[in-house]
Scaffold this motif. Structure first.
Motif, PDB file in Angstrom:
ATOM      1  N   THR A  71     -75.782  43.287  15.084  1.00 32.68           N
ATOM      2  CA  THR A  71     -76.105  41.934  15.529  1.00 32.68           C
ATOM      3  C   THR A  71     -76.379  41.848  17.031  1.00 32.68           C
ATOM      4  O   THR A  71     -76.691  40.767  17.522  1.00 32.68           O
ATOM      5  CB  THR A  71     -74.979  40.960  15.151  1.00 32.68           C
ATOM      6  OG1 THR A  71     -73.725  41.520  15.564  1.00 32.68           O
ATOM      7  CG2 THR A  71     -74.963  40.699  13.651  1.00 32.68           C
ATOM      8  N   ALA A  72     -76.280  42.952  17.751  1.00 29.57           N
ATOM      9  CA  ALA A  72     -76.616  42.937  19.177  1.00 29.57           C
ATOM     10  C   ALA A  72     -78.129  42.792  19.325  1.00 29.57           C
ATOM     11  O   ALA A  72     -78.895  43.461  18.626  1.00 29.57           O
ATOM     12  CB  ALA A  72     -76.147  44.220  19.844  1.00 29.57           C
ATOM     13  N   LEU A  73     -78.560  41.915  20.218  1.00 28.92           N
ATOM     14  CA  LEU A  73     -79.996  41.664  20.381  1.00 28.92           C
ATOM     15  C   LEU A  73     -80.785  42.934  20.662  1.00 28.92           C
ATOM     16  O   LEU A  73     -81.827  43.153  20.018  1.00 28.92           O
ATOM     17  CB  LEU A  73     -80.241  40.610  21.464  1.00 28.92           C
ATOM     18  CG  LEU A  73     -81.719  40.275  21.729  1.00 28.92           C
ATOM     19  CD1 LEU A  73     -82.412  39.757  20.469  1.00 28.92           C
ATOM     20  CD2 LEU A  73     -81.820  39.258  22.859  1.00 28.92           C
ATOM     21  N   PRO A  74     -80.366  43.812  21.577  1.00 25.44           N
ATOM     22  CA  PRO A  74     -81.159  45.028  21.796  1.00 25.44           C
ATOM     23  C   PRO A  74     -81.289  45.887  20.532  1.00 25.44           C
ATOM     24  O   PRO A  74     -82.323  46.520  20.313  1.00 25.44           O
ATOM     25  CB  PRO A  74     -80.388  45.772  22.891  1.00 25.44           C
ATOM     26  CG  PRO A  74     -79.633  44.705  23.603  1.00 25.44           C
ATOM     27  CD  PRO A  74     -79.262  43.716  22.543  1.00 25.44           C
ATOM     28  N   MET A  75     -80.258  45.911  19.697  1.00 22.98           N
ATOM     29  CA  MET A  75     -80.343  46.679  18.454  1.00 22.98           C
ATOM     30  C   MET A  75     -81.319  46.017  17.491  1.00 22.98           C
ATOM     31  O   MET A  75     -82.131  46.694  16.855  1.00 22.98           O
ATOM     32  CB  MET A  75     -78.958  46.809  17.810  1.00 22.98           C
ATOM     33  CG  MET A  75     -78.950  47.674  16.569  1.00 22.98           C
ATOM     34  SD  MET A  75     -79.503  49.377  16.845  1.00 22.98           S
ATOM     35  CE  MET A  75     -78.159  50.008  17.843  1.00 22.98           C
ATOM     36  N   LYS A  76     -81.259  44.702  17.370  1.00 24.33           N
ATOM     37  CA  LYS A  76     -82.222  43.995  16.511  1.00 24.33           C
ATOM     38  C   LYS A  76     -83.648  44.283  16.979  1.00 24.33           C
ATOM     39  O   LYS A  76     -84.545  44.525  16.170  1.00 24.33           O
ATOM     40  CB  LYS A  76     -81.989  42.478  16.558  1.00 24.33           C
ATOM     41  CG  LYS A  76     -80.744  41.989  15.885  1.00 24.33           C
ATOM     42  CD  LYS A  76     -80.817  40.473  15.867  1.00 24.33           C
ATOM     43  CE  LYS A  76     -79.537  39.796  16.142  1.00 24.33           C
ATOM     44  NZ  LYS A  76     -79.654  38.342  16.163  1.00 24.33           N
ATOM     45  N   GLN A  77     -83.850  44.256  18.294  1.00 16.47           N
ATOM     46  CA  GLN A  77     -85.182  44.502  18.857  1.00 16.47           C
ATOM     47  C   GLN A  77     -85.643  45.931  18.582  1.00 16.47           C
ATOM     48  O   GLN A  77     -86.792  46.153  18.190  1.00 16.47           O
ATOM     49  CB  GLN A  77     -85.170  44.229  20.359  1.00 16.47           C
ATOM     50  CG  GLN A  77     -84.962  42.766  20.692  1.00 16.47           C
ATOM     51  CD  GLN A  77     -84.653  42.531  22.161  1.00 16.47           C
ATOM     52  OE1 GLN A  77     -83.991  43.337  22.808  1.00 16.47           O
ATOM     53  NE2 GLN A  77     -85.138  41.409  22.680  1.00 16.47           N
ATOM     54  N   ALA A  78     -84.739  46.905  18.780  1.00 14.14           N
ATOM     55  CA  ALA A  78     -85.102  48.303  18.556  1.00 14.14           C
ATOM     56  C   ALA A  78     -85.450  48.554  17.093  1.00 14.14           C
ATOM     57  O   ALA A  78     -86.434  49.245  16.789  1.00 14.14           O
ATOM     58  CB  ALA A  78     -83.959  49.217  18.989  1.00 14.14           C
ATOM     59  N   LEU A  79     -84.669  47.995  16.183  1.00 16.47           N
ATOM     60  CA  LEU A  79     -84.944  48.189  14.758  1.00 16.47           C
ATOM     61  C   LEU A  79     -86.257  47.525  14.349  1.00 16.47           C
ATOM     62  O   LEU A  79     -87.027  48.087  13.572  1.00 16.47           O
ATOM     63  CB  LEU A  79     -83.773  47.671  13.917  1.00 16.47           C
ATOM     64  CG  LEU A  79     -82.472  48.470  14.074  1.00 16.47           C
ATOM     65  CD1 LEU A  79     -81.321  47.748  13.379  1.00 16.47           C
ATOM     66  CD2 LEU A  79     -82.625  49.883  13.548  1.00 16.47           C
TER      67      LEU A  79
END
Length: 112
Positions: A71-79
């Motif tokens: 749920t971390a924004l950078p992880m959502k963006q990377a995925l």
């Protein structure tokens, strides 16, 4: 096992952010992230790292799994970048959403 995982999770999430400081995810637009940067964020970053987990059974071998803060924004963006879904309405809504809880994912659990 869960106590050990909780402690490791806390160290990963709190300590990782301090160690990494400002990096590409804070200075470059997501569309400009390279495949190598995306892979690095997904595998070893303040939002993802390897964790050793014991089986909780005497003489059971330990396993190394990857813990991801989904749920971390950078992880959502990377995925989304990796999956080619950066500019979809659903992805933009997910980026804008204020999460009500943390979702952590263990990748590579034995038997899964």
């Amino acid at each position: 096992m869960f106590k050990k995982l909780t402690i490791l999770t806390s160290l990963l999430l709190a300590g990782g952010a301090i160690l990494w400081g400002a990096d590409f995810w804070g200075t470059k637009p997501v569309a400009e992230w390279s495949d190598k940067e995306v892979q690095g964020l997904i595998t070893k970053s303040p939002w993802a790292d390897k964790v050793d987990v014991d089986g909780g059974i005497p003489n059971a071998p330990a396993s190394t799994v990857r813990l991801i803060w989904r749920t971390a924004l950078p992880m959502k963006q990377a995925l989304a970048k990796r999956n080619g879904t950066l500019d979809t309405p659903a992805t933009n809504a997910a980026f804008a959403r204020q999460e009500q809880s943390y979702i952590l994912q263990l990748v590579g659990m034995p038997g899964s």
